[in-house]
Design a protein around this motif. Structure first.
Motif, PDB file in Angstrom:
ATOM      1  N   ASN A 159      92.155  63.245  60.621  1.00 32.59           N
ATOM      2  CA  ASN A 159      92.369  63.510  62.040  1.00 32.59           C
ATOM      3  C   ASN A 159      93.844  63.290  62.374  1.00 32.59           C
ATOM      4  O   ASN A 159      94.668  63.061  61.494  1.00 32.59           O
ATOM      5  N   ARG A 160      94.171  63.325  63.655  1.00 42.60           N
ATOM      6  CA  ARG A 160      95.579  63.250  64.053  1.00 42.60           C
ATOM      7  C   ARG A 160      96.214  61.927  63.617  1.00 42.60           C
ATOM      8  O   ARG A 160      97.374  61.901  63.190  1.00 42.60           O
ATOM      9  N   VAL A 161      95.456  60.822  63.707  1.00 44.76           N
ATOM     10  CA  VAL A 161      96.004  59.526  63.299  1.00 44.76           C
ATOM     11  C   VAL A 161      96.298  59.513  61.801  1.00 44.76           C
ATOM     12  O   VAL A 161      97.313  58.984  61.350  1.00 44.76           O
ATOM     13  N   THR A 162      95.389  60.137  61.023  1.00 45.33           N
ATOM     14  CA  THR A 162      95.598  60.197  59.569  1.00 45.33           C
ATOM     15  C   THR A 162      96.888  60.945  59.256  1.00 45.33           C
ATOM     16  O   THR A 162      97.696  60.492  58.434  1.00 45.33           O
ATOM     17  N   PHE A 163      97.063  62.093  59.896  1.00 47.78           N
ATOM     18  CA  PHE A 163      98.268  62.896  59.634  1.00 47.78           C
ATOM     19  C   PHE A 163      99.532  62.135  60.020  1.00 47.78           C
ATOM     20  O   PHE A 163     100.523  62.123  59.279  1.00 47.78           O
ATOM     21  N   ILE A 164      99.510  61.486  61.170  1.00 47.48           N
ATOM     22  CA  ILE A 164     100.702  60.751  61.622  1.00 47.48           C
ATOM     23  C   ILE A 164     101.030  59.625  60.650  1.00 47.48           C
ATOM     24  O   ILE A 164     102.198  59.402  60.291  1.00 47.48           O
ATOM     25  N   THR A 165      99.995  58.910  60.189  1.00 51.97           N
ATOM     26  CA  THR A 165     100.204  57.777  59.280  1.00 51.97           C
ATOM     27  C   THR A 165     100.741  58.232  57.932  1.00 51.97           C
ATOM     28  O   THR A 165     101.702  57.663  57.400  1.00 51.97           O
ATOM     29  N   ILE A 166     100.120  59.242  57.349  1.00 52.68           N
ATOM     30  CA  ILE A 166     100.527  59.681  56.004  1.00 52.68           C
ATOM     31  C   ILE A 166     101.896  60.340  56.041  1.00 52.68           C
ATOM     32  O   ILE A 166     102.682  60.226  55.096  1.00 52.68           O
ATOM     33  N   LEU A 167     102.221  61.028  57.137  1.00 54.56           N
ATOM     34  CA  LEU A 167     103.556  61.628  57.251  1.00 54.56           C
ATOM     35  C   LEU A 167     104.630  60.544  57.318  1.00 54.56           C
ATOM     36  O   LEU A 167     105.731  60.725  56.791  1.00 54.56           O
ATOM     37  N   ALA A 168     104.312  59.410  57.937  1.00 51.76           N
ATOM     38  CA  ALA A 168     105.274  58.296  57.970  1.00 51.76           C
ATOM     39  C   ALA A 168     105.537  57.770  56.565  1.00 51.76           C
ATOM     40  O   ALA A 168     106.678  57.469  56.198  1.00 51.76           O
ATOM     41  N   ALA A 169     104.463  57.673  55.753  1.00 57.93           N
ATOM     42  CA  ALA A 169     104.632  57.210  54.369  1.00 57.93           C
ATOM     43  C   ALA A 169     105.427  58.207  53.552  1.00 57.93           C
ATOM     44  O   ALA A 169     106.317  57.836  52.775  1.00 57.93           O
ATOM     45  N   VAL A 170     105.123  59.486  53.725  1.00 61.69           N
ATOM     46  CA  VAL A 170     105.824  60.538  52.976  1.00 61.69           C
ATOM     47  C   VAL A 170     107.301  60.564  53.339  1.00 61.69           C
ATOM     48  O   VAL A 170     108.172  60.736  52.471  1.00 61.69           O
ATOM     49  N   SER A 171     107.609  60.370  54.630  1.00 62.53           N
ATOM     50  CA  SER A 171     109.013  60.380  55.054  1.00 62.53           C
ATOM     51  C   SER A 171     109.768  59.194  54.478  1.00 62.53           C
ATOM     52  O   SER A 171     110.924  59.317  54.069  1.00 62.53           O
ATOM     53  N   SER A 172     109.115  58.022  54.413  1.00 60.77           N
ATOM     54  CA  SER A 172     109.775  56.841  53.837  1.00 60.77           C
ATOM     55  C   SER A 172     110.046  57.025  52.356  1.00 60.77           C
ATOM     56  O   SER A 172     111.040  56.527  51.824  1.00 60.77           O
TER      57      SER A 172
END
Length: 1067
Positions: free
Chosen positions: A591-604
């Motif tokens: 869901n939207r929270v999953t996408f936001i969380t995983i994108l933060a990890a990918v960006s780091s």
């Protein structure tokens, strides 16, 4: 003839009397068919043709008491008709007395009637006594008492009596079956098992398809979890079905939220029963209306269709149906329909009013809900639930203060009317209302004044404290609750765990975890999710993973909590990506929270390709228009260095751009060293009327500090003043940091003193700023002030303090502060602190002590420490080259392609005059295909930035520059300057070394600035460490030209003024 008629009717009553109405049938039933069942307790039944002797004796005695059979039967008939529908205890006592008085204690029909009356009034003790004393019993006797037990909520007694009935040889009728099955519904799991056995018995009798008994079966299976299919089988076995059957099945599906199946039954109902003259009644429509609330997409459409059907059927004015419609439309968000139906209802009650108010509250229309309540309160008889519901409206006011004031008025009315103490739920509602309005102190007052509290009271208080950030009080209240006899619910546990997470109290959280395990609350998914959040927010990633692995069931929150905890931990970011992939493989849709969380990890992690794949998944799931996800994509692509994608996404957002979107773009430009574009974005943001928040200013100021762009930083400072954000603690701290890093330590100090409030970042920025500018004493004085007035120091604070000691050469004080980290503040020294201590010993030339310190370190030295060691050996003029070689070997092993390592090793050899080793080092450098970074210096003037390298002759004004440089060299020599040729690290003659030193980039830069008339301080930036000769020359130049020179090299700032440097020549 009449005597025979009454005699026949009495015999018929022995076997045919109804459990509800007891009709006196004139049909005659042979005795031989019934007496074996009446007297078959535990022995073998008598032959069907014989009548027990005792029965004959009792009949004979009875006949002797009444010589006139006609009068006898007339008396029985009179009593039966008189007490047929009696429902009072007085009637039961009178009938009982009549039976004794007239000698009718053995009359089966009248005894059954008496049992039925006792059952109606709830006196099952007297009813059972009559039943036990009856010499003759028939099916009606058993059915009356079983039905009475069931109606009076005595299910265990009903089931036990039914079991005895069967064991005594009586085959139950449909009334007995129906009553005992109803009783089974009240007995939980045991009752369900017994009910299924009864169903098995019923399937062997003529009542297998009986509509009455089957309707009760539908209800029993429908109320049991996971037994809907059994209910449907019972429904399908009924033929012909009646309206009760259809309504029961519809109700079962509605209770389970299966609206599709409920409407399927309704469709079947219309096809099957319309021809028989049966139509949907108010219960049918009421169930279907409630079922539509479970349909997210089509619920409103179905409600509108049902409304049409209700109007045609004439039930719109029915109170039950009208109230259900009002509540249904209100819950669906169609307040207009709900109000219209409410107005059309010929009679309104508190149920319809409450339903409409609930709908308005759910739509966050608190003011309208209160207005409706005030309008209708005099025309509708309100109940305590009405006040509990209206209390939920006040937190939905647009202005919470107004909601709190109105809520206080209702509170006052409840006190005056005496309703406050009528129900605990009203006090609970007040606590909830005040907490959600932000008046947590008022909520606490209500809580403390409540005489009686239930688990909801404690939960409301603990949740309110947690939501109002009173975390310590929330935990204390939870502990106070545990001292009572009440057990915490799952909601209580969730709030307590949330408060522990916010406080960082992992030990208390672990105790709550144990408590939850003992009470079985960990089986609740929401409680387990709160545990995941606790361990994740406190940084206990392994415990978070273990708690997740022990969960029996998951939901999206569970996966998101695990992925978020891993993403927030730098060592576990790759595991976050792996968990995301496991989630996808397990069939979960992010869901939207999953996408936001995983994108933060990918960006780091700067995983550009994976970021693009997740972006594709976002597009596939059709959630790309979500602003929060777009902002996460902007941050991801920005950190991955792909500003082109960022610009494309940002341009497509158009009206969806919010403060986070703008800040993400600005941060992306800054991260990719595109400061001009970042500043342009700030100006563009201001032109569009977009509000600049504290994060925007702090981000830009941080960028200005990173590249030491003082002019741009001052522009941003001006913007923050115009935006009235100068007093913001975050912006103030960023300004202190920016001015310190841009060389204006005086501005930083002045602004620091003017700050109305300071946080840890403010103190750390100022302490580090003083250290960086060579003001070690001021830095340490400020640290002493911080210990008295400010927050507790952290690891960053001690980096600044130890750097100040290093730059000031305060060895003993440095070791004192280093030891205090663990002994006083409980902070374990990190690698950067060990590096500061190595640098401190190296700067004072204590190479042997530095080597001892290295050998005693509890951690293995990293690149930074070995480079510090090698740099110290370079400054030691060739002393202890063995330690330098050791450091060089470690550096070349860790970073074989870093040119700095070769340069430092070469400089160490050169400072000791070992030119052969210098040559070998340079050969090794060429073989490793490593190139040295060219040293350069630059100055910012009104016409732009001017960059210079050593011996640079590419500048358009080179002639003026070298003429000024020659002039400066002459004046410096007259003032006593002697070139320090030991810093010319080449094997050349003395004159050549002097010429080489005179054309260093920083000297060319200062000569260029002096070609232009000005009295302003000269600010020069250099990408490498300034050499000793230039440092000496700048002291002379500052005295000759009578101007301050601020030089920022790769390590620190040097302020030259009147022939002195701020570092005190200790650098």
């Amino acid at each position: 003839m009449s005597r025979w008629f009454f005699h026949t009717r009495r015999l018929a009553a022995y076997s045919h009397s109804s459990v509800f109405t007891f009709p006196r049938s004139a049909s005659s039933i042979p005795h031989s068919h019934h007496y074996p069942l009446l007297f078959n307790p535990f022995t073998n039944p008598l032959p069907p043709s014989s009548i027990p002797l005792q029965v004959l004796v009792d009949l004979y005695k009875s006949s002797q008491l009444h010589h006139n059979p006609v009068q006898h039967d007339e008396k029985i008939e009179s009593l039966a008709q008189r007490y047929r529908y009696s429902c009072g205890s007085k009637d039961a006592e009178e009938l009982h007395l009549q039976l004794f008085k007239n000698g009718f204690v053995n009359d089966l029909f009248l005894c059954n009637t008496l049992i039925n009356i006792y059952a109606r009034v709830g006196d099952l003790g007297s009813g059972r006594k009559v039943f036990d004393e009856m010499p003759l019993r028939n099916l009606v006797s058993w059915s009356c008492l079983i039905s009475g037990y069931t109606r009076n909520r005595m299910p265990n007694e009903a089931c036990e009596l039914f079991r005895k009935m069967v064991s005594d040889g009586f085959m139950p009728n449909h009334y007995a079956f129906g009553s005992v099955i109803r009783a089974c519904q009240e007995c939980g799991e045991y009752g369900l098992k017994f009910g299924m056995q009864i169903h098995g018995l019923m399937s062997k009798t003529q009542y297998v398809n009986d509509v009455t008994a089957s309707n009760v079966l539908i209800s029993m299976y429908g109320n049991a979890l996971g037994m809907v299919d059994y209910a449907r089988r019972a429904f399908d076995s009924i033929w012909p079905r009646n309206l009760v059957s259809l309504n029961s099945m519809i109700s079962v599906y509605c209770q389970r939220g299966d609206a599709v199946s409920a409407f399927d039954i309704f469709s079947t109902m219309q096809k099957e029963v319309m021809g028989d003259g049966l139509k949907p009644n108010e219960y049918t429509f009421g169930s279907l209306i409630s079922a539509t609330c479970s349909l997210a997409n089509s619920g409103l459409v179905l409600l509108e269709q049902l409304l049409t059907r209700v109007e045609k059927s004439g039930f719109l004015h029915d109170l039950y149906v009208g109230s259900a419609l009002v509540s249904g439309f209100a819950k669906a968000g169609s307040i207009g329909y709900a109000k219209n139906i409410f107005q059309k209802m010929s009679y309104r009650n508190v149920v319809s009013l409450n339903g409409l108010i609930i709908g308005l509250v759910r739509q966050k229309r608190g003011e309208e809900a209160v207005e409706l309540f005030m309008e209708m309160k005099d025309s509708v008889e309100l109940n305590p639930n009405s006040y509990m519901i209206i209390l939920t409206a006040f937190p939905e006011f647009h202005v919470l203060e107004n909601g709190k004031r109105k809520g206080s008025e209702v509170h006052a009315f409840l006190i005056r009317s005496g309703l406050l103490n009528a129900q605990i739920a009203i006090g609970n509602g007040l606590i909830n209302m005040y907490a959600k309005c932000g008046a947590i102190n008022d909520a606490c007052v209500v809580f403390r004044l409540m005489d009686n509290k239930d688990s909801v009271t404690w939960n409301s208080m603990i949740t309110g404290l947690d939501q109002n950030k009173q975390f310590l009080e929330a935990v204390k209240t939870f502990q106070e609750m545990r001292r009572t006899e009440l057990y915490p619910s799952n909601f209580t546990m969730i709030s307590a765990l949330s408060s522990c997470a916010s406080l960082g109290w992992i030990s208390v959280g672990e105790q709550l975890h144990c408590e939850g395990l003992k009470l079985g609350l960990d089986l609740d998914v929401s409680v387990s999710n709160a545990l995941l959040a606790l361990y994740g927010e406190c940084g206990y990633v392994k415990e978070c993973q273990k708690a997740f692995s022990l969960m029996l069931d998951y939901d999206h929150v569970s996966w998101n909590s695990l992925i978020g905890a891993l993403a927030d931990s730098e060592p576990s970011m790759l595991e976050a990506v792996e968990s995301f992939l496991v989630m996808m493989r397990a069939g979960w849709d992010p869901n939207r929270v999953t996408f936001i969380t995983i994108l933060a990890a990918v960006s780091s992690l700067s995983l550009h390709e994976l970021g693009k794949q997740i972006h594709a998944l976002v597009l596939k799931r059709n959630v790309a228009a979500d602003t929060a996800i777009e902002n996460a994509l902007l941050a991801c692509y920005g950190k991955c260095g792909d500003m082109g994608y960022c610009e494309n996404i940002f341009s497509r957002m158009s009206d969806r751009q919010d403060e986070v979107s703008w800040n993400s773009m600005i941060s992306g430009y800054i991260h990719n060293e595109l400061l001009p574009k970042a500043m342009d974005m700030v100006w563009f943001m201001m032109q569009k009327g977009q509000r600049l928040d504290g994060f925007t200013f702090a981000t830009v100021l941080s960028a200005c500090a990173t590249v030491a762009t003082l002019e741009r930083g001052m522009e941003v400072h001006g913007c923050s003043v115009r935006a009235c954000l100068e007093s913001d603690i975050v912006i103030g701290s960023a300004l202190v940091d920016m001015y310190a890093k841009c060389g204006r330590i005086d501005y930083a100090s002045r602004f620091f003193e003017m700050m109305p409030a300071r946080n840890l970042y403010s103190w750390n920025s100022m302490i580090s700023g003083y250290a960086r500018h060579g003001h070690g004493t001021k830095s340490l004085d400020l640290f002493a002030q911080m210990k008295l007035q400010g927050p507790l120091p952290d690891h960053v604070t001690f980096v600044g303090v130890l750097s100040a000691c290093s730059h000031a050469g305060l060895v003993n004080e440095g070791f004192s502060h280093f030891d205090s980290m663990s002994e006083i503040y409980g902070l374990a020294p990190r690698m950067e602190h060990f590096s500061c201590m190595v640098d401190l010993l190296g700067r004072v030339g204590e190479l042997n002590k530095m080597e001892d310190f290295l050998n005693q370190m509890p951690v293995k030295p990293n690149v930074l420490i070995w480079r510090t060691v090698l740099g110290a050996c370079c400054r030691a003029n060739g002393r202890n080259t063995a330690l330098g070689r050791r450091a060089a070997e470690m550096l070349l092993e860790m970073e074989p392609t870093n040119a700095v390592n070769y340069i430092l090793l070469s400089n160490m050899y050169a400072s000791g005059g070992k030119w052969d080793d210098v040559a070998k080092t340079r050969v090794a450098m060429r073989k490793a295909f490593v190139k040295k970074e060219a040293g350069c210096s630059w100055v910012t003037m009104k016409d732009g930035v001017h960059v210079f390298v050593a011996g640079d002759k590419s500048h358009p004004e080179k002639d003026l520059i070298y003429e000024k440089l020659k002039e400066l060299n002459g004046k410096m020599r007259l003032a006593g300057y002697i070139p320090e040729t030991r810093f010319a690290l080449y094997d050349l003659e003395g004159e050549s070394k002097e010429e080489l030193l005179s054309y260093h980039s920083e000297k060319i830069a200062v000569a260029f600035v002096l070609t232009r008339p000005s009295k302003m301080p000269i600010r020069i930036l250099k990408n490498l460490r300034v050499c000793g000769d230039c440092h000496s020359a700048f002291k002379y130049i500052s005295q000759i030209v009578e101007r301050q020179i601020v030089l920022r090299d790769s390590n620190r700032f040097h302020h030259f003024e009147n022939g002195k440097c701020s570092c005190g020549d200790f650098w």
